[in-house]
Design a protein around this motif. Structure first.
Motif, PDB file in Angstrom:
ATOM      1  N   ASP A  65       0.890  -1.203  -0.027  1.00 24.64           N
ATOM      2  CA  ASP A  65       0.075  -0.010   0.082  1.00 24.64           C
ATOM      3  C   ASP A  65       0.959   1.313   0.080  1.00 24.64           C
ATOM      4  O   ASP A  65       0.969   1.697   1.036  1.00 24.64           O
ATOM      5  N   THR A  90      -1.321  -0.950  -4.300  1.00 22.34           N
ATOM      6  CA  THR A  90      -2.330  -0.139  -4.056  1.00 22.34           C
ATOM      7  C   THR A  90      -1.716   1.236  -4.024  1.00 22.34           C
ATOM      8  O   THR A  90      -1.006   1.358  -3.091  1.00 22.34           O
ATOM      9  N   ASN A 118      -3.190   5.516  -3.604  1.00 15.21           N
ATOM     10  CA  ASN A 118      -4.284   6.407  -3.861  1.00 15.21           C
ATOM     11  C   ASN A 118      -3.931   8.027  -3.784  1.00 15.21           C
ATOM     12  O   ASN A 118      -2.532   7.941  -3.624  1.00 15.21           O
ATOM     13  N   LYS A 167      -9.470   2.503  -9.297  1.00 20.28           N
ATOM     14  CA  LYS A 167     -10.140   2.614  -7.924  1.00 20.28           C
ATOM     15  C   LYS A 167     -11.427   3.628  -8.083  1.00 20.28           C
ATOM     16  O   LYS A 167     -10.943   4.775  -8.425  1.00 20.28           O
ATOM     17  N   PHE A 183     -11.965  -0.745   4.540  1.00 21.32           N
ATOM     18  CA  PHE A 183     -11.041   0.027   5.073  1.00 21.32           C
ATOM     19  C   PHE A 183     -10.871  -0.426   6.711  1.00 21.32           C
ATOM     20  O   PHE A 183     -11.333   0.471   7.675  1.00 21.32           O
ATOM     21  N   ARG A 224      -9.669   2.203   9.425  1.00 20.84           N
ATOM     22  CA  ARG A 224     -10.113   3.371   9.319  1.00 20.84           C
ATOM     23  C   ARG A 224     -11.805   3.320  10.270  1.00 20.84           C
ATOM     24  O   ARG A 224     -12.165   4.008  11.080  1.00 20.84           O
ATOM     25  N   ALA A 255      -7.853  -3.294   3.413  1.00 18.21           N
ATOM     26  CA  ALA A 255      -7.174  -2.320   3.271  1.00 18.21           C
ATOM     27  C   ALA A 255      -7.117  -1.577   4.725  1.00 18.21           C
ATOM     28  O   ALA A 255      -7.800  -1.822   5.496  1.00 18.21           O
ATOM     29  N   SER A 256      -6.516  -0.466   4.664  1.00 15.82           N
ATOM     30  CA  SER A 256      -6.017   0.251   5.858  1.00 15.82           C
ATOM     31  C   SER A 256      -5.616  -0.417   6.820  1.00 15.82           C
ATOM     32  O   SER A 256      -6.226  -0.433   8.139  1.00 15.82           O
ATOM     33  N   ARG A 279      -2.958  -1.560   9.816  1.00 12.48           N
ATOM     34  CA  ARG A 279      -2.038  -0.759  10.625  1.00 12.48           C
ATOM     35  C   ARG A 279      -0.953  -1.531  11.444  1.00 12.48           C
ATOM     36  O   ARG A 279      -0.037  -0.834  11.630  1.00 12.48           O
ATOM     37  N   THR A 302      -3.590  -5.613   1.570  1.00 17.28           N
ATOM     38  CA  THR A 302      -2.631  -4.623   1.123  1.00 17.28           C
ATOM     39  C   THR A 302      -1.868  -3.902   2.563  1.00 17.28           C
ATOM     40  O   THR A 302      -2.908  -3.522   3.510  1.00 17.28           O
TER      41      THR A 302
HETATM   42  C1  E4P Z   1      -5.821   0.973  -0.001  1.00 15.47           C
HETATM   43  O1  E4P Z   1      -6.389   0.768  -1.076  1.00 15.47           O
HETATM   44  C2  E4P Z   1      -6.101   2.104   0.825  1.00 15.47           C
HETATM   45  O2  E4P Z   1      -6.090   3.333  -0.058  1.00 15.47           O
HETATM   46  C3  E4P Z   1      -5.401   2.146   1.901  1.00 15.47           C
HETATM   47  O3  E4P Z   1      -5.133   1.105   2.615  1.00 15.47           O
HETATM   48  C4  E4P Z   1      -5.797   3.241   3.016  1.00 15.47           C
HETATM   49  O4  E4P Z   1      -5.002   3.265   4.351  1.00 15.47           O
HETATM   50  P1  E4P Z   1      -5.199   4.312   5.227  1.00 15.47           P
HETATM   51  O5  E4P Z   1      -6.531   4.425   6.035  1.00 15.47           O
HETATM   52  O6  E4P Z   1      -4.000   3.962   6.241  1.00 15.47           O
HETATM   53  O7  E4P Z   1      -5.020   5.677   4.545  1.00 15.47           O
END
Ligand code: E4P
Length: 217
Positions: free
Chosen positions: A7, A27, A29, A85, A132, A135, A166-167, A169, A186
């Motif tokens: 990511d 991935t 963004n 995306k 996500f 988040r 995703a997201s 940590r 990711t």
């Molecule tokens: C992946 O596709 C997302 O854009 C990404 O994992 C967002 O992660 P974040 O919440 O750490 O910004």
């Protein structure tokens, strides 16, 4: 097998992770492009695809369906590896429904925070549904539960859409996502580094080397 994506939009991190032999895709963004210090989405995405030789997600900026469709036509022409995306909004779902009918209509539906959004992304024809996790946790909810419920929903009805955690940590998120049945995880480069490290491995290696020195050296 669960796929492991990085990511990031930083080429040096992607090159390093690719050299480890465990990298399936990338991935990105707009925030990650900003952190990589580039506004040239096309050039950077093409460079990433050349390194990873696997799926690379690049995100649209438009928020209306017509704009997203127009950007997607361009983005998908950059490389056979590129996925576009599209955010999980009403306009996004309209765009996905159209893009998914194209022969090269590879869509990663992003910014998913609930099982109903994942369900709608799959129905619209997205190839990936990006949940996500971190988040959702930040909001005081259970991000991995959204992955688990979405897994069950996709399996109940045989949706041809891959669940992307995703997201992420920390490494516990990776383990939980694997146990929850995510198709793709990711991870930021820092989490990837932590996945391979253990102080016990370092101590064990040092002891083996010291003992070998005693007997051989
Ligand atoms: C992946 O596709 C997302 O854009 C990404 O994992 C967002 O992660 P974040 O919440 O750490 O910004």
């Amino acid at each position: 097998m669960a796929q492991l994506f990085l990511d990031t939009a930083k080429l040096e991190e992607i090159e390093e992770a690719a050299s480890w032999g465990a990298l399936d895709g990338v991935t990105t963004n707009p925030t990650l492009m900003m952190r990589a210090g580039t506004a040239d989405l096309k050039t950077n995405t093409i460079k990433i695809a050349a390194i990873v030789q696997g799926p690379v997600s690049a995100e649209v900026i438009s928020t209306d369906a017509a704009g997203m469709i127009s950007e997607a036509r361009d983005i998908l022409s950059w490389s056979e590896h590129v996925f576009v995306k599209i955010p999980c909004t009403v306009e996004g779902l309209k765009a996905i429904r159209e893009i998914a009918t194209w022969p090269n209509g590879r869509v990663n539906c992003t910014l998913i925070f609930s099982p109903t959004q994942a369900y709608l992304a799959a129905k619209a024809g997205a190839a990936y549904a990006s949940i996500f996790v971190g988040r959702i946790d930040d909001a005081g909810l259970d991000g991995m539960e959204v992955v688990r419920q979405s897994r069950e929903i996709f399996d109940n009805y045989g949706f041809d859409c891959q669940l992307l955690a995703a997201s992420i940590r920390h490494t516990a998120h990776v383990v939980d996502a694997l146990l929850a049945g995510a198709d793709i995880i990711t991870v930021p480069f820092g989490v990837l580094q932590k996945m391979v490290r253990s102080p016990f491995t370092d101590v064990g290696l040092a002891r083996f080397q010291a003992d070998w020195e005693k007997v051989a050296g």
